[in-house]
Design an enzyme around this catalytic site. Structure first.
Site, short mmCIF file in Angstrom:
data_model
loop_
_atom_site.label_atom_id
_atom_site.label_comp_id
_atom_site.label_asym_id
_atom_site.label_seq_id
_atom_site.Cartn_x
_atom_site.Cartn_y
_atom_site.Cartn_z
N THR A 136 -0.55 4.55 -0.05
CA THR A 136 -1.52 5.65 0.44
C THR A 136 -0.56 6.83 1.17
O THR A 136 -0.96 7.94 0.93
CB THR A 136 -2.70 5.04 1.27
OG1 THR A 136 -3.42 4.16 0.28
CG2 THR A 136 -3.61 6.12 1.73
N CYS A 150 0.85 -0.98 -0.13
CA CYS A 150 -0.02 -0.12 0.03
C CYS A 150 0.90 1.14 -0.01
O CYS A 150 1.91 1.17 0.71
CB CYS A 150 -1.01 -0.12 1.44
SG CYS A 150 -1.96 1.46 1.43
#
Length: 369
Positions: free
Chosen positions: A187, A185
């Site tokens: 993000t 991830c």
């Protein structure tokens, strides 16, 4: 006005569990099964609360069969068709207490969920979006609860107590906690948004339990000890993707590099996943995941037993005979170092697995077709 919160927020790497006197004589005395009764669905589930993430390189039907043998749960990825679900239910109905169907917040997701529920006996739905703070997602949780009153709803992701409470009050039985801790991830890198996972679990678990709900610690576990820390912080379930990638039961392409075998693994917000399932990255957004290869690791049972053994050992160090006792007996101490890595991070006793001949043949055929 922008402001800064000064209180320290912690991740798994920032703490260790303090040992204490124990009357347990053996790890075999520790039970990792727990019975959970859910606020809105009214259902109960007795399981070992380890979850495989709903990624298409992890949350497969093959993984579900392997996990069910240990009473662990798999959140199946969104990209199986209702016909594939029906066929799997006919083939392996015994695993269905230990799996969840995944869905999103769109009308198409809602329709597909209804079609899947109509053809097989699913007890759990995992409503999964990257940003659980949107009003549209809250409405999706409310709508799903109204349409499927007896389904147990997992919903997320969020990282703060107030939104945990909002989702539970909107009909979620279990809230997924975690923004950005996952191994594939990005993000936090792309958006600057996130929350250290240990603190997120501590704070959200307290909020959820006060309302009769539960939480999943989703992401950030890099070793068995991190699972123990998450349970000690109050997580009712722990979800992982990277820890379960690279196995026989995992999705992803099998590839050979310099005589060693690997499998592909990617985040579901990566450009690879969006190209595969959505035709590419829309021009108004960016990719928030990455694509990698991980060493081929054989059967997932090897990894799963290693994790469960580590959690049992953690329990013996603090005198917890069950997972339910672990949070009550956990004291975290802040540390500046976790491990002695003078000889590196690898363990020569682990790894070096060679895929079965039929898997090698299939991989070579796929590259030449």
């Amino acid at each position: 006005m922008p402001r800064i919160e000064d209180d320290v927020k912690l991740d798994f790497k920032d703490v260790l569990i303090r040992p204490k006197r124990s009357t347990l004589r053996s790890r075999s005395e520790v039970s990792l099964e727990r019975k959970l009764t859910f606020k809105w669905s009214g259902r109960s589930l007795t399981c070992v609360p380890i979850l495989a993430a709903n990624m298409d390189t992890v949350g497969t039907f093959e993984m579900a069969k392997a996990f069910a043998a240990h009473k662990c749960v798999v959140c199946i990825h969104k990209h199986y068709s209702p016909d594939e679900w029906a066929a799997f239910y006919k083939e392996s109905p015994e695993v269905f207490p230990y799996l969840a169907v995944s869905s999103g917040s769109s009308e198409a997701d809602t329709a597909k969920l209804a079609a899947i529920v109509a053809v097989c006996d699913v007890h759990i739905v995992c409503l999964d979006v990257a940003n659980g703070y949107s009003e549209a997602f809250v409405e999706a949780v409310q709508r799903t609860r109204k349409t499927h009153p007896t389904l147990t709803i997992f919903a997320g992701n969020v990282v703060t107590p107030e939104m945990t409470e909002q989702l539970i009050l909107s009909g979620a039985d279990v809230v997924k906690v975690g923004i950005g801790p996952g191994s594939v991830c990005t993000t936090r890198k792309q958006t600057g948004v996130g929350y250290p996972q240990l603190s997120a679990v501590l704070e959200c678990a307290e909020a959820a339990h006060g309302l009769g709900g539960h939480v999943i610690s989703d992401g950030g576990c890099t070793c068995p000890g991190d699972f123990s820390k998450a349970f000690g912080a109050g997580a009712d379930f722990i979800m992982s993707g990277g820890m379960f990638a690279g196995h026989d039961e995992s999705g992803g392409e099998l590839v050979e590099k310099d005589g060693r075998w690997f499998k592909s693994f990617y985040g579901m917000s990566s450009s690879v996943a969006m190209k595969k399932h959505s035709g590419g990255v829309a021009n108004y957004r960016s990719s928030e995941g990455k694509a990698i290869t991980v060493p081929y690791r054989g059967s997932v049972a090897i990894t799963l037993l290693d994790i469960l053994g580590g959690i049992r050992s953690s329990c013996t160090y603090v005198g917890a005979a069950t997972l339910d006792e672990l949070p009550m007996k956990t004291i975290f101490i802040r540390v500046s170092m976790q491990l002695n890595e003078v000889f590196g991070k690898t363990d020569d006793s682990k790894g070096g697995h060679v895929p079965p001949d039929e898997a090698v043949a299939a991989a070579k055929k796929a590259r030449t077709d």
